[in-house]
Scaffold this motif. Structure first.
Motif, PDB file in Angstrom:
ATOM      1  N   LEU A   1       0.818  -1.217   0.000  1.00 14.03           N
ATOM      2  CA  LEU A   1       0.000   0.000   0.000  1.00 14.03           C
ATOM      3  C   LEU A   1       0.845   1.257   0.000  1.00 14.03           C
ATOM      4  N   LEU A   2       2.064   1.189   0.532  1.00  7.01           N
ATOM      5  CA  LEU A   2       2.927   2.367   0.556  1.00  7.01           C
ATOM      6  C   LEU A   2       3.656   2.585  -0.763  1.00  7.01           C
ATOM      7  N   VAL A   3       3.974   1.511  -1.465  1.00  2.21           N
ATOM      8  CA  VAL A   3       4.773   1.617  -2.683  1.00  2.21           C
ATOM      9  C   VAL A   3       3.895   1.860  -3.909  1.00  2.21           C
ATOM     10  N   PHE A   4       2.792   1.145  -4.017  1.00  2.00           N
ATOM     11  CA  PHE A   4       1.961   1.210  -5.213  1.00  2.00           C
ATOM     12  C   PHE A   4       0.736   2.071  -4.977  1.00  2.00           C
ATOM     13  N   PRO A   5       0.141   2.595  -6.060  1.00  2.00           N
ATOM     14  CA  PRO A   5      -1.146   3.290  -5.921  1.00  2.00           C
ATOM     15  C   PRO A   5      -2.209   2.314  -5.436  1.00  2.00           C
ATOM     16  N   LEU A   6      -3.298   2.850  -4.933  1.00  2.00           N
ATOM     17  CA  LEU A   6      -4.348   2.023  -4.343  1.00  2.00           C
ATOM     18  C   LEU A   6      -4.964   1.081  -5.366  1.00  2.00           C
ATOM     19  N   TRP A   7      -5.105   1.508  -6.597  1.00  2.00           N
ATOM     20  CA  TRP A   7      -5.730   0.642  -7.593  1.00  2.00           C
ATOM     21  C   TRP A   7      -4.833  -0.552  -7.932  1.00  2.00           C
ATOM     22  N   VAL A   8      -3.508  -0.358  -7.867  1.00  5.22           N
ATOM     23  CA  VAL A   8      -2.592  -1.477  -8.120  1.00  5.22           C
ATOM     24  C   VAL A   8      -2.704  -2.484  -6.974  1.00  5.22           C
ATOM     25  N   ALA A   9      -2.785  -1.972  -5.746  1.00  2.65           N
ATOM     26  CA  ALA A   9      -2.948  -2.863  -4.596  1.00  2.65           C
ATOM     27  C   ALA A   9      -4.255  -3.645  -4.710  1.00  2.65           C
ATOM     28  N   ALA A  10      -5.313  -2.987  -5.193  1.00  7.59           N
ATOM     29  CA  ALA A  10      -6.595  -3.674  -5.364  1.00  7.59           C
ATOM     30  C   ALA A  10      -6.476  -4.782  -6.408  1.00  7.59           C
ATOM     31  N   LEU A  11      -5.782  -4.505  -7.510  1.00  6.39           N
ATOM     32  CA  LEU A  11      -5.589  -5.538  -8.533  1.00  6.39           C
ATOM     33  C   LEU A  11      -4.772  -6.708  -7.991  1.00  6.39           C
ATOM     34  N   ILE A  12      -3.758  -6.410  -7.186  1.00  7.68           N
ATOM     35  CA  ILE A  12      -2.948  -7.476  -6.585  1.00  7.68           C
ATOM     36  C   ILE A  12      -3.807  -8.336  -5.665  1.00  7.68           C
ATOM     37  N   ILE A  13      -4.643  -7.696  -4.866  1.00 10.04           N
ATOM     38  CA  ILE A  13      -5.510  -8.446  -3.945  1.00 10.04           C
ATOM     39  C   ILE A  13      -6.509  -9.298  -4.724  1.00 10.04           C
ATOM     40  N   ILE A  14      -7.079  -8.723  -5.786  1.00 11.11           N
ATOM     41  CA  ILE A  14      -8.032  -9.485  -6.602  1.00 11.11           C
ATOM     42  C   ILE A  14      -7.336 -10.673  -7.250  1.00 11.11           C
ATOM     43  N   ALA A  15      -6.136 -10.446  -7.819  1.00 10.35           N
ATOM     44  CA  ALA A  15      -5.401 -11.540  -8.453  1.00 10.35           C
ATOM     45  C   ALA A  15      -5.048 -12.625  -7.436  1.00 10.35           C
ATOM     46  N   ALA A  16      -4.627 -12.215  -6.254  1.00 16.22           N
ATOM     47  CA  ALA A  16      -4.302 -13.201  -5.215  1.00 16.22           C
ATOM     48  C   ALA A  16      -5.549 -13.982  -4.811  1.00 16.22           C
ATOM     49  N   SER A  17      -6.680 -13.298  -4.722  1.00 13.93           N
ATOM     50  CA  SER A  17      -7.927 -13.985  -4.364  1.00 13.93           C
ATOM     51  C   SER A  17      -8.333 -14.984  -5.437  1.00 13.93           C
ATOM     52  N   LEU A  18      -8.245 -14.571  -6.704  1.00 12.55           N
ATOM     53  CA  LEU A  18      -8.605 -15.487  -7.784  1.00 12.55           C
ATOM     54  C   LEU A  18      -7.625 -16.660  -7.860  1.00 12.55           C
ATOM     55  N   LEU A  19      -6.353 -16.390  -7.639  1.00 15.33           N
ATOM     56  CA  LEU A  19      -5.357 -17.455  -7.628  1.00 15.33           C
ATOM     57  C   LEU A  19      -5.633 -18.443  -6.497  1.00 15.33           C
ATOM     58  N   ALA A  20      -5.953 -17.935  -5.322  1.00 14.16           N
ATOM     59  CA  ALA A  20      -6.272 -18.803  -4.187  1.00 14.16           C
ATOM     60  C   ALA A  20      -7.538 -19.611  -4.482  1.00 14.16           C
ATOM     61  N   ARG A  21      -8.509 -18.980  -5.133  1.00 14.26           N
ATOM     62  CA  ARG A  21      -9.739 -19.685  -5.482  1.00 14.26           C
ATOM     63  C   ARG A  21      -9.438 -20.816  -6.456  1.00 14.26           C
ATOM     64  N   GLU A  22      -8.618 -20.521  -7.474  1.00  9.93           N
ATOM     65  CA  GLU A  22      -8.284 -21.555  -8.456  1.00  9.93           C
ATOM     66  C   GLU A  22      -7.484 -22.688  -7.814  1.00  9.93           C
ATOM     67  N   ALA A  23      -6.563 -22.333  -6.937  1.00  8.01           N
ATOM     68  CA  ALA A  23      -5.780 -23.380  -6.261  1.00  8.01           C
ATOM     69  C   ALA A  23      -6.689 -24.242  -5.385  1.00  8.01           C
ATOM     70  N   GLY A  24      -7.591 -23.600  -4.689  1.00  8.55           N
ATOM     71  CA  GLY A  24      -8.529 -24.360  -3.863  1.00  8.55           C
ATOM     72  C   GLY A  24      -9.462 -25.215  -4.694  1.00  8.55           C
ATOM     73  N   SER A  25      -9.906 -24.664  -5.822  1.00 10.94           N
ATOM     74  CA  SER A  25     -10.776 -25.423  -6.716  1.00 10.94           C
ATOM     75  C   SER A  25     -10.048 -26.639  -7.302  1.00 10.94           C
TER      76      SER A  25
END
Length: 182
Positions: free
Chosen positions: A12-36
């Motif tokens: 959150l300190l290094v990247f803009p907020l929208w980049v952090a949101a994209l990272i969180i979304i990508a991590a969530s989708l990746l975790a979902r796919e791994a769990g699936s």
């Protein structure tokens, strides 16, 4: 939960907020796919009834992720207007304080009246910031504002000295203090 927040602070300190949101979304989708993938692998060993439940489980997980995303976006958008309103209120408060000091400066005799009003006009112009990014011109304007603050205080001191025991002096000092504090 708190340990996860410590991991997000550098992002959150290094990247803009929208980049952090994209990272969180990508991590969530990746975790979902791994769990699936893990669930499907384990479900292959089970009967066909377990496969019917996997679709329901996935929809609940996806719904939860999007619900959390909606909450984070809503929280972000609720913070932005509060900051805007607070900034607008401070600008209005500063303008009122400068206006009050300007009007009270008109009660002094010459040459103090002209000096004080001229300095207040210059100070007001130095406080106006055009829209855009902070640059060297804004740094110079800030330095000029600081110099004008000191000059205003010195001129106020010289103007109230002859009338220092009157209410005019008290009211004017309060107005100048309010101008400089805001």
């Amino acid at each position: 939960m708190l340990s996860y927040l410590g991991l997000l602070d550098p992002i959150l300190l290094v990247f803009p907020l929208w980049v952090a949101a994209l990272i969180i979304i990508a991590a969530s989708l990746l975790a979902r796919e791994a769990g699936s993938w893990l669930y499907r692998r384990m479900a292959a060993r089970r009967s066909r009834d377990a496969e019917a439940e996997s679709g329901a489980a996935e929809s609940h997980i996806i719904g939860s992720i999007f619900g959390l995303l909606a909450f984070v976006i809503g929280l972000t958008f609720s913070i932005a207007p509060d900051r805007y309103d607070a900034r607008r209120a401070l600008v209005a408060e500063e303008a009122t304080a400068i206006s009050t000091a300007y009007l009270r400066a008109s009660l002094f005799d010459e040459p103090h009246r002209t000096q004080l009003q001229s300095t207040l006009r210059q100070y007001t112009h130095s406080r106006i910031a055009p829209a855009g990014l902070w640059d060297e011109a804004m740094d110079e304007q800030l330095r000029q504002s600081i110099v004008l603050r000191e000059r205003l205080w010195d001129q106020a001191h010289d103007a109230i000295y002859p009338v220092r025991e009157t209410e005019l002096a008290s009211y004017f000092v309060d107005a100048v203090n309010e101008t400089l504090n805001v």
